[in-house]
Design a protein around this motif. Sequence first.
Motif, PDB file in Angstrom:
ATOM      1  N   PHE A 127       0.841  -1.194   0.000  1.00  0.00           N
ATOM      2  CA  PHE A 127       0.000   0.000   0.000  1.00  0.00           C
ATOM      3  C   PHE A 127       0.878   1.248   0.000  1.00  0.00           C
ATOM      4  CE2 PHE A 127      -3.848  -2.335   0.965  1.00  0.00           C
ATOM      5  CZ  PHE A 127      -3.385  -3.447   1.642  1.00  0.00           C
TER       6      PHE A 127
ATOM      7  N   TYR B 115       0.831   5.367   0.906  1.00  0.00           N
ATOM      8  CA  TYR B 115       0.147   6.437   1.621  1.00  0.00           C
ATOM      9  C   TYR B 115       0.893   7.752   1.411  1.00  0.00           C
ATOM     10  CZ  TYR B 115      -2.150   2.712   4.281  1.00  0.00           C
ATOM     11  OH  TYR B 115      -2.882   1.617   4.658  1.00  0.00           O
TER      12      TYR B 115
ATOM     13  N   SER C 254      -3.190  13.126   9.081  1.00  0.00           N
ATOM     14  CA  SER C 254      -3.170  11.674   9.128  1.00  0.00           C
ATOM     15  C   SER C 254      -2.710  11.103   7.785  1.00  0.00           C
ATOM     16  CB  SER C 254      -4.573  11.165   9.467  1.00  0.00           C
ATOM     17  OG  SER C 254      -4.555   9.784   9.674  1.00  0.00           O
ATOM     18  N   LEU C 255      -2.523   9.809   7.764  1.00  0.00           N
ATOM     19  CA  LEU C 255      -2.125   9.140   6.529  1.00  0.00           C
ATOM     20  C   LEU C 255      -3.330   8.993   5.609  1.00  0.00           C
ATOM     21  CD1 LEU C 255      -0.273   7.838   8.942  1.00  0.00           C
ATOM     22  CD2 LEU C 255       0.423   6.297   7.122  1.00  0.00           C
TER      23      LEU C 255
ATOM     24  N   LEU D 284      -4.531   6.942   2.228  1.00  0.00           N
ATOM     25  CA  LEU D 284      -4.224   5.859   1.304  1.00  0.00           C
ATOM     26  C   LEU D 284      -4.321   6.369  -0.121  1.00  0.00           C
ATOM     27  CD1 LEU D 284      -3.668   2.799   0.864  1.00  0.00           C
ATOM     28  CD2 LEU D 284      -6.156   2.499   0.788  1.00  0.00           C
TER      29      LEU D 284
ATOM     30  N   THR E 212      -3.453   0.750  -3.753  1.00  0.00           N
ATOM     31  CA  THR E 212      -3.096  -0.611  -3.363  1.00  0.00           C
ATOM     32  C   THR E 212      -2.347  -1.244  -4.522  1.00  0.00           C
ATOM     33  OG1 THR E 212      -5.068  -0.779  -1.996  1.00  0.00           O
ATOM     34  CG2 THR E 212      -3.996  -2.834  -2.619  1.00  0.00           C
TER      35      THR E 212
ATOM     36  N   ARG F 124       1.582  -6.311   3.928  1.00  0.00           N
ATOM     37  CA  ARG F 124       0.950  -7.246   4.835  1.00  0.00           C
ATOM     38  C   ARG F 124       1.528  -8.634   4.574  1.00  0.00           C
ATOM     39  NH1 ARG F 124      -3.029 -10.736   3.776  1.00  0.00           N
ATOM     40  NH2 ARG F 124      -4.106 -11.628   5.563  1.00  0.00           N
TER      41      ARG F 124
ATOM     42  N   PRO G 136      -5.914  -9.817  10.039  1.00  0.00           N
ATOM     43  CA  PRO G 136      -6.254  -8.613   9.270  1.00  0.00           C
ATOM     44  C   PRO G 136      -5.722  -7.340   9.899  1.00  0.00           C
ATOM     45  CG  PRO G 136      -8.148 -10.031   9.500  1.00  0.00           C
ATOM     46  CD  PRO G 136      -7.085 -10.600  10.391  1.00  0.00           C
ATOM     47  N   TYR G 137      -5.349  -6.403   9.081  1.00  0.00           N
ATOM     48  CA  TYR G 137      -4.932  -5.070   9.505  1.00  0.00           C
ATOM     49  C   TYR G 137      -3.614  -5.028  10.244  1.00  0.00           C
ATOM     50  CZ  TYR G 137      -9.361  -3.616   7.778  1.00  0.00           C
ATOM     51  OH  TYR G 137     -10.408  -3.389   6.951  1.00  0.00           O
TER      52      TYR G 137
ATOM     53  N   GLN H 101      -0.234  -4.614   9.489  1.00  0.00           N
ATOM     54  CA  GLN H 101       0.624  -4.264   8.372  1.00  0.00           C
ATOM     55  C   GLN H 101       1.932  -3.676   8.873  1.00  0.00           C
ATOM     56  OE1 GLN H 101      -1.258  -1.925   5.322  1.00  0.00           O
ATOM     57  NE2 GLN H 101      -3.011  -3.301   5.163  1.00  0.00           N
TER      58      GLN H 101
ATOM     59  N   LEU I  15     -16.118   0.703   6.022  1.00  0.00           N
ATOM     60  CA  LEU I  15     -15.327   0.549   7.239  1.00  0.00           C
ATOM     61  C   LEU I  15     -15.938   1.385   8.357  1.00  0.00           C
ATOM     62  CD1 LEU I  15     -11.735   0.767   5.762  1.00  0.00           C
ATOM     63  CD2 LEU I  15     -12.985  -1.263   6.422  1.00  0.00           C
TER      64      LEU I  15
ATOM     65  N   GLY J  60     -12.002  -2.375  11.137  1.00  0.00           N
ATOM     66  CA  GLY J  60     -12.429  -2.735   9.804  1.00  0.00           C
ATOM     67  C   GLY J  60     -12.322  -4.213   9.547  1.00  0.00           C
ATOM     68  N   LEU J  61     -12.852  -4.565   8.393  1.00  0.00           N
ATOM     69  CA  LEU J  61     -12.922  -5.955   7.990  1.00  0.00           C
ATOM     70  C   LEU J  61     -12.015  -6.160   6.796  1.00  0.00           C
ATOM     71  CD1 LEU J  61     -14.314  -8.757   7.950  1.00  0.00           C
ATOM     72  CD2 LEU J  61     -16.070  -7.712   6.516  1.00  0.00           C
ATOM     73  N   SER J  62     -11.384  -7.285   6.765  1.00  0.00           N
ATOM     74  CA  SER J  62     -10.590  -7.623   5.606  1.00  0.00           C
ATOM     75  C   SER J  62     -11.530  -8.020   4.490  1.00  0.00           C
ATOM     76  CB  SER J  62      -9.648  -8.774   5.924  1.00  0.00           C
ATOM     77  OG  SER J  62     -10.379  -9.889   6.384  1.00  0.00           O
TER      78      SER J  62
ATOM     79  N   SER K  31      -8.334  -7.055   0.170  1.00  0.00           N
ATOM     80  CA  SER K  31      -7.588  -5.809   0.007  1.00  0.00           C
ATOM     81  C   SER K  31      -6.962  -5.342   1.307  1.00  0.00           C
ATOM     82  CB  SER K  31      -8.499  -4.715  -0.543  1.00  0.00           C
ATOM     83  OG  SER K  31      -9.534  -4.427   0.381  1.00  0.00           O
ATOM     84  N   TYR K  32      -7.593  -5.611   2.434  1.00  0.00           N
ATOM     85  CA  TYR K  32      -7.053  -5.246   3.739  1.00  0.00           C
ATOM     86  C   TYR K  32      -6.664  -3.778   3.809  1.00  0.00           C
ATOM     87  CZ  TYR K  32      -6.799 -10.273   3.960  1.00  0.00           C
ATOM     88  OH  TYR K  32      -7.097 -11.601   3.919  1.00  0.00           O
ATOM     89  N   GLN K  33      -7.526  -2.934   3.347  1.00  0.00           N
ATOM     90  CA  GLN K  33      -7.225  -1.508   3.380  1.00  0.00           C
ATOM     91  C   GLN K  33      -7.284  -0.974   4.803  1.00  0.00           C
ATOM     92  OE1 GLN K  33      -9.951   0.449   0.792  1.00  0.00           O
ATOM     93  NE2 GLN K  33      -8.732   0.063  -1.022  1.00  0.00           N
ATOM     94  N   LEU K  34      -6.380  -0.052   5.088  1.00  0.00           N
ATOM     95  CA  LEU K  34      -6.379   0.642   6.369  1.00  0.00           C
ATOM     96  C   LEU K  34      -6.827   2.079   6.144  1.00  0.00           C
ATOM     97  CD1 LEU K  34      -3.012  -0.479   8.007  1.00  0.00           C
ATOM     98  CD2 LEU K  34      -5.289  -1.399   8.369  1.00  0.00           C
TER      99      LEU K  34
ATOM    100  N   PHE L 236      -6.962   5.489   8.148  1.00  0.00           N
ATOM    101  CA  PHE L 236      -6.508   6.159   9.356  1.00  0.00           C
ATOM    102  C   PHE L 236      -7.385   7.366   9.665  1.00  0.00           C
ATOM    103  CE2 PHE L 236      -2.489   4.188  10.567  1.00  0.00           C
ATOM    104  CZ  PHE L 236      -2.226   3.404   9.466  1.00  0.00           C
TER     105      PHE L 236
END
Lengths: 117, 112
Positions: A34, A36, A43-44, A46, A49, A97, A103-104, A106, B1, B91-93, B97-100, B102
């Motif tokens: 990813f 950013y 903040s970051l 995105l 991807t 990841r 999940p999440y 990273q 999300l 959030g949910l995967s 994609s597993y996007q974050l 922030f």
Amino acid sequence: GAVVSQHPSRVICKSGTSVKIECRSLDFQATTMFWYRQFPKQSLMLMATSNEGSKATYEQGVEKDKFLINHASLTLSTLTVTSAHPEDSSFYICSARIPGQTPYEQYFGPGTRLTVT
Amino acid sequence: LAKTTQPISMDSYEGQEVNITCSHNNIATNDYITWYQQFPSQGPRFIIQGYKTKVTNEVASLFIPADRKSSTLSLPRVSLSDTAVYYCLVGLSGAGSYQLTFGKGTKLSVIP
């Protein structure tokens, strides 16, 4: 383990030139990375991807022709800022990841500070 | 999300326990709660992740009540080096994609 590197850490370029930023997963393979962008005291955000072997998926409002992303291998993704302008000056951070991890969770690179003069 | 809400800033003295609470009223059944720490001019660092009850690792604890509409990151005996911005993500995967995403984060300042 789970180290992500970025190169360069800082870059200064002139307006109108292009800059390439590399993101590498050093001790694991990352099918997805990813990118950013972070402006000072914010903040970051995105940008996109990056998927190994396929086209990147860009977030709304991010110009795909300006921010070229290539994910040619399982350990390397590159972001090229084309025809850079002063408003592109920012802190660019990549993350990856580990496949199979929760999940999440990273792992982020140290970031690249881009200054366009 | 799911959207998260956390305090913009907090101050604490060295040696104290710090609790940062994050609200996520519309958390989905399968959502995880994840916390990251970011120092100036560095990439974020994963701290802890949980789904329910309590999770503890070598640096922090995460408390999640039964309704999961909030969570609290607990940092025991903070030091000056814990001064950073802390982000709560929920959030949910989805679709691999597993996007974050922030939020604004909580800026923690540790005072000597």
